[in-house]
Design an enzyme around this catalytic site. Structure first.
Site, PDB file in Angstrom:
ATOM      1  N   GLU A   1      -1.159   0.850   0.219  1.00  0.00           N
ATOM      2  CA  GLU A   1      -0.540  -0.431   0.199  1.00  0.00           C
ATOM      3  C   GLU A   1      -2.000  -1.533   0.243  1.00  0.00           C
ATOM      4  O   GLU A   1      -2.389  -1.571   1.395  1.00  0.00           O
ATOM      5  CB  GLU A   1       0.156  -0.898   1.538  1.00  0.00           C
ATOM      6  CG  GLU A   1       1.347   0.182   1.648  1.00  0.00           C
ATOM      7  CD  GLU A   1       2.516  -0.581   2.589  1.00  0.00           C
ATOM      8  OE1 GLU A   1       3.445  -0.931   1.969  1.00  0.00           O
ATOM      9  OE2 GLU A   1       2.122  -0.863   3.814  1.00  0.00           O
TER      10      GLU A   1
ATOM     11  N   ASN B   1      10.679  -0.941   4.958  1.00  0.00           N
ATOM     12  CA  ASN B   1      10.047  -1.193   6.062  1.00  0.00           C
ATOM     13  C   ASN B   1      10.491  -2.733   6.269  1.00  0.00           C
ATOM     14  O   ASN B   1      10.126  -3.748   5.648  1.00  0.00           O
ATOM     15  CB  ASN B   1       8.528  -1.256   5.750  1.00  0.00           C
ATOM     16  CG  ASN B   1       7.929  -1.611   6.930  1.00  0.00           C
ATOM     17  OD1 ASN B   1       8.413  -1.717   7.931  1.00  0.00           O
ATOM     18  ND2 ASN B   1       6.580  -2.028   6.792  1.00  0.00           N
TER      19      ASN B   1
ATOM     20  N   SER C   1       4.578  -5.809  -2.478  1.00  0.00           N
ATOM     21  CA  SER C   1       5.482  -6.436  -3.427  1.00  0.00           C
ATOM     22  C   SER C   1       6.301  -5.815  -4.404  1.00  0.00           C
ATOM     23  O   SER C   1       6.402  -6.054  -5.519  1.00  0.00           O
ATOM     24  CB  SER C   1       4.719  -7.569  -3.847  1.00  0.00           C
ATOM     25  OG  SER C   1       4.183  -8.551  -2.781  1.00  0.00           O
TER      26      SER C   1
ATOM     27  N   GLY D   1       3.670  -8.564   0.839  1.00  0.00           N
ATOM     28  CA  GLY D   1       4.075  -9.793   1.309  1.00  0.00           C
ATOM     29  C   GLY D   1       3.677 -11.070   0.455  1.00  0.00           C
ATOM     30  O   GLY D   1       4.033 -12.221   0.673  1.00  0.00           O
TER      31      GLY D   1
ATOM     32  N   HIS E   1       0.118   1.116   9.158  1.00  0.00           N
ATOM     33  CA  HIS E   1       0.525  -0.223   8.536  1.00  0.00           C
ATOM     34  C   HIS E   1      -0.696  -1.047   8.657  1.00  0.00           C
ATOM     35  O   HIS E   1      -0.972  -1.329   9.965  1.00  0.00           O
ATOM     36  CB  HIS E   1       1.716  -0.800   9.009  1.00  0.00           C
ATOM     37  CG  HIS E   1       2.074  -1.508   7.964  1.00  0.00           C
ATOM     38  ND1 HIS E   1       1.888  -2.959   7.758  1.00  0.00           N
ATOM     39  CD2 HIS E   1       3.091  -1.576   6.745  1.00  0.00           C
ATOM     40  CE1 HIS E   1       2.355  -3.712   6.664  1.00  0.00           C
ATOM     41  NE2 HIS E   1       3.104  -2.671   5.981  1.00  0.00           N
TER      42      HIS E   1
ATOM     43  N   GLU F   1      -0.368  -4.466   8.893  1.00  0.00           N
ATOM     44  CA  GLU F   1      -0.143  -5.273   9.973  1.00  0.00           C
ATOM     45  C   GLU F   1      -0.448  -4.832  11.313  1.00  0.00           C
ATOM     46  O   GLU F   1      -1.033  -5.561  12.276  1.00  0.00           O
ATOM     47  CB  GLU F   1       1.309  -5.736   9.905  1.00  0.00           C
ATOM     48  CG  GLU F   1       1.583  -6.908   8.521  1.00  0.00           C
ATOM     49  CD  GLU F   1       2.940  -6.270   7.970  1.00  0.00           C
ATOM     50  OE1 GLU F   1       3.675  -5.867   8.736  1.00  0.00           O
ATOM     51  OE2 GLU F   1       3.127  -6.806   6.723  1.00  0.00           O
TER      52      GLU F   1
ATOM     53  N   LYS G   1      10.076  -4.378   9.051  1.00  0.00           N
ATOM     54  CA  LYS G   1       9.338  -5.009   9.841  1.00  0.00           C
ATOM     55  C   LYS G   1       9.952  -5.724  11.067  1.00  0.00           C
ATOM     56  O   LYS G   1      11.094  -5.259  11.641  1.00  0.00           O
ATOM     57  CB  LYS G   1       8.443  -6.151   9.065  1.00  0.00           C
ATOM     58  CG  LYS G   1       7.883  -5.524   7.935  1.00  0.00           C
ATOM     59  CD  LYS G   1       6.916  -6.447   7.110  1.00  0.00           C
ATOM     60  CE  LYS G   1       6.345  -5.401   6.163  1.00  0.00           C
ATOM     61  NZ  LYS G   1       5.220  -6.110   5.219  1.00  0.00           N
TER      62      LYS G   1
HETATM   63  P1  PGA Z   1       6.054  -6.093   0.691  1.00  0.00           P
HETATM   64  O1  PGA Z   1       5.702  -5.041   1.959  1.00  0.00           O
HETATM   65  O2  PGA Z   1       7.003  -5.269  -0.076  1.00  0.00           O
HETATM   66  O3  PGA Z   1       7.002  -7.390   1.348  1.00  0.00           O
HETATM   67  O4  PGA Z   1       5.046  -6.522   0.328  1.00  0.00           O
HETATM   68  C1  PGA Z   1       5.238  -3.851   1.893  1.00  0.00           C
HETATM   69  C2  PGA Z   1       4.936  -3.322   3.562  1.00  0.00           C
HETATM   70  O5  PGA Z   1       4.175  -4.066   4.204  1.00  0.00           O
HETATM   71  O6  PGA Z   1       5.245  -2.265   3.634  1.00  0.00           O
END
Ligand code: PGA
Length: 264
Positions: free
Chosen positions: A179, A13, A223, A185, A106, A108, A15
């Site tokens: 997640e 992903n 992560s 992140g 997601h 976000e 983003k």
């Molecule tokens: P990350 O993000 O691996 O940077 O923690 C995962 C995601 O948001 O899908």
């Protein structure tokens, strides 16, 4: 615990990254990794979710590969078809562009961009109606985990979409990505044991919803890196990873895919 026959999925992903100029370089590097040490189709499904700007060019970049690498849209309109919805891209338009996968839910988008349950259900309904496969993200916040609510929150998020997913769509058209928000992140990951425990609960919850609960892919995200991927891959109910930060590097992403491929 399930004895899984599910071919794992590793999905990057990206983003709101990277610049379009970097996309081609990424694709070249990833292809080089695959040529040096191929990952067979039946060992691991691989997919990348770039921005809309790069979706089509990245798909074309992947056509010279010795295997399929899918592209995934990061979002889809809550409205179907075509029409006066400035800035939006519908499921039909994605399907028309041969993009067959989409991320929905997601954290976000839930937290920063106003996607509530009603909007998510509309997006999923239109995506499924148009023939797309949905990668549906669920996960609890740190406060919810600390209050002991993680399991209830996550299972409710799964139940939320039951009205728009028909019984026969759970197996092939829905991929769940667990997640935990506090692990996205942040560099903090759920331990493999904690992640496995939640995945097993999700699968148990799916039993009430579909006879195909053992065949629904449930990915872990938060992560995931080359250093921890093998631990997650070793868990019986973890069928792959949704990878943010580490997917921006072609070699890191390749290593994660290779870890999951090793599981099969
Ligand atoms: P990350 O993000 O691996 O940077 O923690 C995962 C995601 O948001 O899908």
């Amino acid at each position: 615990m399930s004895v899984s026959t599910i071919v794992p999925w590793v999905i990057g992903n990206w983003k709101m990254n990277p610049a379009t100029a970097d996309v081609q370089k990424w694709a070249q590097q990833f292809n080089q990794c695959l040529q040096l040490a191929p990952i067979a189709q039946q060992q691991c499904n691989i997919a990348v979710a770039p921005t809309y700007l790069s979706l089509i060019s990245l798909k074309e970049n992947f056509t010279g590969y010795n295997r399929t690498v899918h592209v995934v849209a990061q979002d889809v309109s809550r409205f179907p078809g075509t029409g006066a919805y400035t800035g939006d891209i519908s499921a039909q338009l994605l399907q028309d562009a041969h993009v067959s996968y989409v991320l929905v839910g997601h954290s976000e988008r839930r937290e920063l961009l106003g996607d509530d349950t009603q909007i998510l259900c509309a997006k999923i309904k239109h995506a499924l109606d148009a023939g797309l496969t949905v990668v549906y993200c669920v996960g609890e916040s740190l406060a919810q985990r600390e209050n002991g609510e993680a399991e209830a929150v996550v299972l409710q998020q799964v139940k939320d979409i039951v009205p728009v997913v028909s019984a026969d769509q759970w197996e092939d058209r829905i991929i769940i990505a667990y997640e935990p928000i506090w692990a996205i992140g942040t560099g903090k990951t759920a331990s493999a044991d904690d992640a496995q425990a939640m995945h097993a609960k999700i699968r148990e919850g799916l039993k009430q919803i579909t006879a195909a609960s053992d065949r629904v892919a449930i990915l872990y995200g938060g992560s995931v890196k080359p250093e921890n991927a093998a631990d997650f891959a070793a868990c019986p109910d973890i069928n792959g990873a949704l990878v943010g930060g580490a997917s921006l590097s072609a070699t890191s992403f390749y290593k994660i895919a290779a870890s999951f491929a090793g599981k099969k």
